[in-house]
Design a protein around this motif. Structure first.
Motif, mmCIF file in Angstrom:
data_model
loop_
_atom_site.group_PDB
_atom_site.id
_atom_site.type_symbol
_atom_site.label_atom_id
_atom_site.label_comp_id
_atom_site.label_asym_id
_atom_site.label_seq_id
_atom_site.Cartn_x
_atom_site.Cartn_y
_atom_site.Cartn_z
ATOM 1 N N THR A 42 30.777 49.090 6.608
ATOM 2 C CA THR A 42 30.431 49.659 8.068
ATOM 3 C C THR A 42 30.694 51.349 7.475
ATOM 4 N N ALA A 43 31.715 51.698 6.725
ATOM 5 C CA ALA A 43 31.710 52.897 6.271
ATOM 6 C C ALA A 43 30.669 53.318 5.485
ATOM 7 N N LEU A 44 30.224 52.481 4.498
ATOM 8 C CA LEU A 44 29.016 53.025 3.729
ATOM 9 C C LEU A 44 27.687 52.970 4.451
ATOM 10 N N ARG A 45 27.489 52.245 5.411
ATOM 11 C CA ARG A 45 26.216 52.448 6.154
ATOM 12 C C ARG A 45 26.184 53.611 6.845
ATOM 13 N N ALA A 46 27.457 54.059 7.373
ATOM 14 C CA ALA A 46 27.590 55.326 8.215
ATOM 15 C C ALA A 46 27.323 56.569 7.391
ATOM 16 N N ALA A 47 27.917 56.416 6.019
ATOM 17 C CA ALA A 47 27.744 57.472 5.042
ATOM 18 C C ALA A 47 26.344 57.482 4.733
ATOM 19 N N GLN A 48 25.607 56.411 4.494
ATOM 20 C CA GLN A 48 23.989 56.707 4.107
ATOM 21 C C GLN A 48 23.619 57.093 5.337
ATOM 22 N N ALA A 49 23.935 56.825 6.520
ATOM 23 C CA ALA A 49 23.079 57.394 7.658
ATOM 24 C C ALA A 49 23.158 58.918 7.818
ATOM 25 N N LEU A 50 24.581 59.231 7.531
ATOM 26 C CA LEU A 50 25.047 60.531 7.550
ATOM 27 C C LEU A 50 23.954 61.481 6.880
ATOM 28 N N VAL A 51 23.621 61.149 5.502
ATOM 29 C CA VAL A 51 22.674 62.042 4.874
ATOM 30 C C VAL A 51 21.554 62.311 5.687
ATOM 31 N N SER A 52 20.715 61.259 6.301
ATOM 32 C CA SER A 52 19.693 61.522 7.132
ATOM 33 C C SER A 52 20.038 62.357 8.343
ATOM 34 N N GLU A 53 21.055 62.198 8.785
ATOM 35 C CA GLU A 53 21.526 62.894 10.231
ATOM 36 C C GLU A 53 21.755 64.378 9.805
ATOM 37 N N THR A 54 22.032 64.686 8.673
ATOM 38 C CA THR A 54 22.407 66.022 8.083
ATOM 39 C C THR A 54 21.197 66.707 7.406
ATOM 40 N N ARG A 55 20.148 66.154 7.033
ATOM 41 C CA ARG A 55 18.825 66.468 6.763
ATOM 42 C C ARG A 55 18.427 66.903 8.199
ATOM 43 N N ALA A 56 18.449 66.042 9.122
ATOM 44 C CA ALA A 56 17.966 66.298 10.533
ATOM 45 C C ALA A 56 18.326 67.796 10.964
ATOM 46 N N LEU A 57 19.566 67.996 10.902
ATOM 47 C CA LEU A 57 20.352 69.230 11.128
ATOM 48 C C LEU A 57 19.797 70.409 10.583
ATOM 49 N N ARG A 58 19.896 70.332 9.198
ATOM 50 C CA ARG A 58 19.320 71.177 8.465
ATOM 51 C C ARG A 58 17.879 71.672 8.697
ATOM 52 N N ASP A 59 16.972 70.751 9.186
ATOM 53 C CA ASP A 59 15.646 70.845 9.441
ATOM 54 C C ASP A 59 15.550 71.557 10.718
ATOM 55 N N ALA A 60 16.308 71.018 11.840
ATOM 56 C CA ALA A 60 16.603 71.903 12.929
ATOM 57 C C ALA A 60 16.895 73.258 12.985
ATOM 58 N N LEU A 61 17.880 73.580 12.041
ATOM 59 C CA LEU A 61 18.258 74.981 11.838
ATOM 60 C C LEU A 61 16.996 75.694 11.173
ATOM 61 N N THR A 62 16.590 75.119 10.229
ATOM 62 C CA THR A 62 15.451 75.937 9.729
ATOM 63 C C THR A 62 14.352 76.100 10.571
ATOM 64 N N LEU A 63 13.964 75.366 11.453
ATOM 65 C CA LEU A 63 13.057 75.622 12.621
ATOM 66 C C LEU A 63 13.405 76.619 13.457
ATOM 67 N N MET A 64 14.700 76.672 13.773
ATOM 68 C CA MET A 64 15.164 77.900 14.535
ATOM 69 C C MET A 64 14.798 79.199 13.833
ATOM 70 N N PHE A 65 15.127 79.053 12.782
ATOM 71 C CA PHE A 65 15.040 80.351 11.634
ATOM 72 C C PHE A 65 13.619 80.704 11.598
ATOM 73 N N GLU A 66 12.638 79.872 11.283
ATOM 74 C CA GLU A 66 11.370 79.945 11.165
ATOM 75 C C GLU A 66 10.760 80.571 12.510
ATOM 76 N N ARG A 67 11.223 80.323 13.635
ATOM 77 C CA ARG A 67 10.741 80.554 14.899
ATOM 78 C C ARG A 67 11.588 81.967 15.431
ATOM 79 N N GLN A 68 12.067 82.746 14.159
ATOM 80 C CA GLN A 68 12.851 83.990 14.593
ATOM 81 C C GLN A 68 13.928 83.678 15.401
#
Length: 105
Positions: A42-68
Motif C-alpha cells: 500500500t505504501a509502495l503504491r502510494a509512493a509511486q503515485a506520489l511521483v505522478s502527483e508531484t509532477r502535476a504540481l510542478r506542471d501547474a506551477l510552471t503553467l502559472m509562471f508561464e502565464r505571468q
C-alpha cells in the motif's frame, strides 16, 4: 435544492490546478506514511503515485509562471484549501497521536 457548501474563492485556471495538485500530493503523502499504514504494498503504491502527483504540481506551477502569474496569493490559496477541507489530510502526514512509540530493534 442542493445544500450550500463552503464558498471557494475565485481562482485562475492555473491556480486551481495548483490547489488540486497540491491536495493530491497531500493525500498520497499521507497514504505513503509508514506510521499510518500496515502494508508495504500500500505504501509502495502510494509512493509511486506520489511521483505522478508531484509532477502535476510542478506542471501547474510552471503553467502559472508561464502565464505571468508570478505571485502566489497566500490568503486566497489558503481559503481555497480550507474550502476543500484539506485539514483532513494533516493527521496522516505525521506520526500517530496515540502516543505509540516507534519500533526499536
Amino acid at each position: 435544492m442542493f445544500p450550500e457548501g463552503p464558498k471557494i474563492p475565485a481562482l485562475t485556471e492555473a491556480e486551481s490546478k495548483v490547489v488540486d495538485a497540491y491536495v493530491a500530493v497531500l493525500k498520497r503523502l499521507g497514504d505513503a506514511n509508514p506510521t499510518q499504514t500496515t502494508g508495504t504494498y500500500t505504501a509502495l503504491r502510494a509512493a509511486q503515485a506520489l511521483v505522478s502527483e508531484t509532477r502535476a504540481l510542478r506542471d501547474a506551477l510552471t503553467l502559472m509562471f508561464e502565464r505571468q502569474e508570478k505571485e502566489i496569493h497566500v490568503r486566497t490559496m489558503a481559503k481555497a484549501m480550507q474550502s476543500l477541507d484539506c485539514e483532513r489530510f494533516l493527521p496522516r502526514l505525521g506520526p500517530p497521536d496515540d502516543g505509540a512509540s516507534p519500533d526499536v530493534s
